[in-house]
Write an enzyme that holds these catalytic residues in place. Structure first.
Site, PDB file in Angstrom:
ATOM      1  N   GLN A  67       6.672 -10.156   7.357  1.00 48.74           N
ATOM      2  CA  GLN A  67       6.841  -8.735   7.642  1.00 48.74           C
ATOM      3  C   GLN A  67       7.268  -8.513   9.091  1.00 48.74           C
ATOM      4  OE1 GLN A  67       2.887  -7.932   5.005  1.00 48.74           O
ATOM      5  NE2 GLN A  67       3.470  -6.218   6.303  1.00 48.74           N
ATOM      6  N   ARG A  92      -2.565  -2.571   3.749  1.00 47.72           N
ATOM      7  CA  ARG A  92      -2.051  -1.229   3.537  1.00 47.72           C
ATOM      8  C   ARG A  92      -2.818  -0.191   4.355  1.00 47.72           C
ATOM      9  NH1 ARG A  92       0.609   1.003  -2.099  1.00 47.72           N
ATOM     10  NH2 ARG A  92       1.996   2.422  -1.045  1.00 47.72           N
ATOM     11  N   CYS A  93      -3.048  -0.515   5.613  1.00 45.32           N
ATOM     12  CA  CYS A  93      -3.700   0.469   6.483  1.00 45.32           C
ATOM     13  C   CYS A  93      -3.451   0.093   7.921  1.00 45.32           C
ATOM     14  CB  CYS A  93      -5.193   0.577   6.212  1.00 45.32           C
ATOM     15  SG  CYS A  93      -6.223  -0.590   7.097  1.00 45.32           S
ATOM     16  N   GLU A 125       0.549   4.290   3.727  1.00 43.84           N
ATOM     17  CA  GLU A 125      -0.789   3.777   3.436  1.00 43.84           C
ATOM     18  C   GLU A 125      -1.827   4.862   3.228  1.00 43.84           C
ATOM     19  OE1 GLU A 125       0.030   0.013   6.367  1.00 43.84           O
ATOM     20  OE2 GLU A 125      -0.768   1.848   7.179  1.00 43.84           O
TER      21      GLU A 125
END
Lengths: 793, 291
Positions: free
Chosen positions: A221, A368-369, A738
């Protein structure tokens, strides 16, 4: 002629995703689709034990298998000074174990062979003699007197504590508690979960001796961080490293860290002078790569009788596994956990946090945060719920009473963040209206008479997204800005590159929309490229919902630089001075004679054919964007459920989500992000966990045990929107990817607990599997901890 | 997936398959739907020396009733064939209730009922359904066929009583002595998950009286459990509340669950009793409506 921005795929257009053209045709190019001439295959032998001393490794039988090219052990890695590598949190992590194994699934040896079957067979032929040691599987055990020391490799490490950290105002908070009418308390566990992208991690290292260049294809990523890290760890010159992150089958934070498989594949390629491919299997991904959460939280709210919150105390015990390898800004040891209660106006707060080592996989990634914000918001909303119950105040009312007011921005949170915008009450009111709050409360009372258990749960969140400004946010000292480079060709078509890296977010679609908005070039005339460090400008990558706030802002800014140059060209073409022309989407015109103008495409042609004297030809530029602040989206999630009193099974009746992420670039993609986030929130609250038995064996090592919800059980979602533009972002956008994962879980849990309210149960730890709900319901006690080690109280 | 090396054979006849099984001397595995075997090979929990793929053998994909009501399911009949069979609810209500609950749609497209029973996973649904129906597996070896009651066929966890050179040809449910009724209930954490608890109840009515009853339990013991005593409690009586309660208690007592991440032993027993009660109470309501 004014251009219709929606028609050219600009801001606000729900344009179909251009990347889907290849994805839905099966033409995506993922790491495992890449095959290089002479490529070999690598497989990892993993530890079956959670904690054990390695007495010996005998790889002679593996070497004897035809087709085996190389067997790598910790000893070989150590001879190259690569047995250990630095983590993103200033710790060290074993690449291949030398002294001990510290979690089940840890990398012990690697085999490189002609094909993956041979490599796998050869791994099984390696004989490792282990001396088992007692395993530590939670913070309580880690901090117990006489606990075995997991990190005995580190000098000066005399216990299992990684850090003790605090933030906030202790004295001020103590005073607030002294003034309180009521103190509410809550203690809970946010279980270990896994980002679990469908595509696992993998790499192809290709070291070319003739050019001394290393090309590393990998699932990252953040490819630029990888290039920098490889340059530092492997001592290869940075210009001789090219990292290529091809299409990614999801990331969710899991593909930010650096894993041993990548490192070993690099060394293997250098030693063998051939490309070496490593593709992780699903179990390897679930048991060894960056997990999320696994944190024990307890706290107190100081309350006035009317529900006003006067102060907050929080303590976290976080389980980081065997190596502290959280991917998070350096300054904050427990991520942004102190973003808790940011949407409430609370005068005083104090947070303490302790991180410990355990015999579990390392990670602590921002699944996802934005760095532990999920845990922060979950605890906040569970705590507020408990306070409402303790005071006998309506759960919507207590939130409304404590929200930061619309006219109170900018607002300094008790932990020091500066929130800048929002309409919190409005979002809540829209949500309550949509769910039919008052009617549902009546329905619930009626149902109770027939023995039916209905419940309603509210959760709200504001998330600090878009790390971040360079004063406060860095990873390993690298400031967390981002970049974009735009080249406009002579026919008015363009290529845009950024330092971010899409994993499904749709950058190829939305970045083009931002350019279209700024320049009036149709989105379909702009191609977007990311992920190749030889061509893309430097960037910190895509995670923590930071791409639109940071890289997206850079796209705006670079487009504006292009527009500024085009304006000079337009003045030249129109034979007027720059001050005398105006801009409308896609066109400069003479202010006094609006019909006289030139399009951006005409300016582009002139940039290569007719530039004014003294001007450099061409129409390209780049921008590095250092955001002045985080962006602060808001979300309100409300859920209704029915619990079956005979089995503890709960069904979702309705889910309403109200999201305010500022200006929406592509509303369809935003809605997709919110639905995906809600599905994950439902999964985490209802079924998902990675737990461990007393020996440290991972329960949840494959998709039979670690459950991803399918369309069958995922409830439907009703989405609503409020738009409060971000005051500092060039186009007013905030992060959103998110939000629903962060804010969603508490809505489900609060709803189930609301259905059980008469039992006096204050907490059931996630996942709310039917047996746990049934136990709470029938035995009237909290159900806490991670099964099978969980305890009733 | 990278399983260990194995030999692959795809015979065209049952006789060839049996000859290959004989040659395999217990190290060969039959591949029908592969929905349990292939994942186990992938994880290297199973490492057969030879796979005998029977999918080329014609004439094994059938399911249906003989004129006397005997119901036969061939070795290549997929779960989805049963799920979509329109007459199944009338002829085999317990099977009809179970078919859509088997694993997930992907597995149902490939997997087979006979293969599932042979696999003898205590968490498999079909073995308890067949057990409740008094069903059998027909095995064919070099010396001909024999029929084995499912209750006897399952020898333990992942063990059946087939000889190394026998092929399971079909599953057979005997002709009913009365009007069939029955259902299957399954508690699962998610579609496609193994059952936390599964309960199969199969009844045959003669008028209002239960003439025959069978109860099979999934996932609550080391192998599929046939709760014979509980079922016997129902026979010879109308389906009254007392009988239902006694049957539910006995079924719960017959279960042997273990505490794990799906739930505690006590919880699973409770679910057994709850599901037996639910199925029987619903059947009673249906019968009362018909009457």
């Amino acid at each position: 002629m004014t251009i219709d921005e929606i028609k050219i795929g600009g801001l606000g257009a729900s344009r179909s995703r251009v990347e889907d053209n290849r994805f839905v045709r099966g033409k995506g190019n993922y790491i495992d689709d890449i095959s290089l001439p002479g490529m070999l295959h690598m497989e990892i032998l993993r530890s079956p034990l959670a904690h054990a001393r390695i007495k010996s490794i005998d790889a002679s039988a593996a070497w004897a298998i035809p087709g085996v090219r190389l067997v790598l052990t910790g000893e070989l890695m150590a001879s190259r000074n690569l047995a250990w590598m630095p983590t993103l949190s200033y710790d060290t992590q074993a690449v291949l174990a030398t002294d001990k194994v510290r979690f089940q699934g840890q990398e012990v040896a690697c085999v490189v062979a002609d094909d993956p079957y041979i490599a796998k067979d050869a791994c099984e032929a390696i004989i490792v003699d282990y001396e088992p040691l007692a395993a530590i599987v939670n913070p309580t055990q880690a901090m117990a007197d006489g606990a075995p020391i997991i990190r005995d490799d580190k000098e000066n490490q005399h216990d299992n504590v990684i850090f003790d950290w605090e933030i906030g105002d202790k004295d001020g908070t103590d005073r607030a508690f002294a003034d309180a009418d009521v103190v509410s308390e809550l203690e809970l566990h946010y279980p270990r979960s896994h980002p679990s992208p469908i595509e696992t991690c993998g790499s192809i290292a290709d070291f070319d001796r003739s050019t001394s260049k290393l090309t590393l294809y990998m699932t990252s990523q953040a490819p630029h961080i990888i290039r920098a890290a490889v340059a530092m760890v492997a001592e290869l010159p940075e210009h001789m490293i090219r990292v290529v992150s091809p299409d990614l089958g999801g990331g969710f934070g899991n593909k930010v860290p650096i894993y041993p498989g990548y490192v070993v594949s690099i060394l293997a390629s250098i030693l063998l002078e051939r490309p070496v491919k490593w593709i992780e299997d699903k179990t390897g991904n679930l048991i060894s790569t960056g997990f999320g959460r696994d944190i024990y939280l307890r706290g107190q709210l100081a309350l006035r009788k009317d529900g006003k919150i006067l102060g907050v105390r929080m303590h976290a015990d976080s389980d980081h596994g065997a190596f502290f390898s959280d991917a998070q800004p350096s300054k904050f040891k427990i991520g942004l956990l102190h973003s808790a209660f940011a949407c409430y106006d609370i005068p005083a707060a104090h947070l303490t946090a302790r991180g410990v080592y355990t015999n579990k996989a390392p990670g602590g990634v921002a699944y996802r945060c934005s760095f532990r914000v999920t845990e922060a918001m979950f605890f906040q909303e569970r705590m507020v719920q408990a306070a409402a119950d303790d005071l006998g105040i309506d759960q919507a009312e207590i939130r409304r009473l404590n929200f930061v007011r619309d006219d109170d921005f900018p607002h300094r949170t008790p932990f020091g963040f500066l929130t800048d915008s929002g309409q919190y009450r409005k979002c809540l009111d829209i949500g309550l209206e949509a769910i039919g709050y008052e009617d549902f409360l009546k329905e619930k009372q009626e149902a109770k008479k027939n023995g039916r258990l209905l419940g309603i749960g509210i959760s709200t969140m504001t998330e600090p997204l878009g790390a971040g400004n360079s004063r406060e946010y860095d990873i390993l000292g690298i400031k967390m800005f981002d970049s974009a480079e735009l080249r406009v060709h002579m026919t008015g078509k363009a290529i845009l590159r950024t330092g971010a890296k899409s994993q499904g977010q749709g950058h190829e679609t939305t970045w083009a929309q931002i350019v279209a908005h700024e320049l009036g070039i149709p989105a379909e005339d702009i191609v977007v490229e990311e992920g190749d460090t030889d061509t893309a400008p430097f960037g910190m990558g895509t995670y923590a919902s930071r791409s639109t706030p940071v890289a997206g802002a850079a796209v705006s800014m670079v487009s504006r630089k292009i527009r500024a140059k085009a304006r000079k060209i337009a003045a030249h073409l129109l034979e007027v001075s720059e001050e005398d022309i105006d801009w409308e989407l896609g066109r400069f015109f003479v202010r006094s004679s609006p019909d006289t103008g030139v399009t951006i495409q005409e300016c582009a042609m002139a940039a290569y054919s007719n530039v004014p004297d003294g001007m450099e030809p061409g129409l390209e530029n780049n921008a590095y964007y250092d955001p002045p602040n985080l962006t602060w989206p808001f979300g309100c999630y409300i859920t209704t459920v029915e619990v079956d009193p005979e089995t503890g099974v709960w069904d979702v009746l309705k889910v309403v989500a109200v999201d305010d992420c500022g200006v929406r670039i592509n509303p369809m993609i935003v809605e997709g992000q919110i639905m995906g986030g809600l599905a994950e929130a439902y999964a985490i609250s209802s079924m998902q966990m990675i737990t461990f038995d007393e020996q440290g064996n991972c329960v949840g090592s494959n998709y039979m045990d670690y459950l991803l919800p399918t369309a069958w059980e995922t409830p439907g979602f009703e989405l609503h929107e409020v738009v409060t533009p971000c005051p500092h972002h060039p186009i007013g956008a905030k992060g959103v990817g998110e939000c629903a994962t962060v804010g969603g879980p508490a809505a489900f849990v609060n709803a189930v607990l609301d259905a059980l309210k008469d039992t006096g149960v204050r907490n059931i730890d996630m996942p709310l599997l039917p047996d746990r709900v049934y136990e709470a319901l029938t035995e009237h006690h909290d159900v806490s901890g991670a099964p099978p080690l969980r305890t009733g109280s | 997936m990278y399983p260990p090396r194995f030999k692959y054979e795809a015979p065209d006849t049952v006789e060839q398959a049996i000859e290959l099984l004989r040659q395999g001397q217990g190290e060969a595995k039959v591949l029908a739907g592969g929905q349990s075997l292939v994942p186990m090979m992938k994880l290297r929990f199973a490492a057969p020396e030879m796979l005998i793929d029977i999918n080329n053998i014609p004439g094994l994909a059938y399911h249906g009733a003989d004129p006397d009501g005997t119901y036969r399911i061939g070795a290549l009949c997929r779960h989805v064939d049963l799920e979509k069979a329109e007459d199944l609810a009338e002829q085999q209500p317990t099977m009809a209730a179970a078919a859509p609950l088997i694993a997930d749609p992907i597995v149902r497209t490939r997997g087979t009922l006979v293969g599932s029973v042979c696999h003898a996973d205590p968490q498999g649904d079909w073995a308890s359904v067949m057990s409740s129906l008094g069903g059998s597996i027909v095995a064919q070896g070099p010396n001909g066929r024999r029929s084995i009651l499912v209750a006897d066929f399952v020898a333990g966890p992942f063990q059946n009583v087939l000889r190394p050179d026998e092929l399971a040809i079909e599953a057979v449910v005997p002709a009913p002595v009365g009007t069939r009724a029955g259902s299957y209930l399954k508690l699962e954490r998610r579609v496609g998950d193994y059952a936390t608890v599964g309960v199969a109840v199969s009844l045959e009515f003669s008028g209002n009286e239960v003439a025959r009853a069978g109860i099979g339990l999934t996932s609550v013991g080391a192998s599929t459990i046939n709760a014979g005593e509980a079922a016997q409690e129902l026979v010879g009586d109308d389906l009254n509340a007392g009988a239902i309660e006694r049957a539910a208690d006995l079924a719960a007592q017959a279960s042997r669950p273990r505490t794990d991440h799906r739930g505690s032993e006590a919880y699973k027993r409770h679910i057994v009793a709850t599901f037996v009660t639910r199925i029987l109470s619903n059947l009673r309501l249906t019968i009362q409506e018909v009457a």
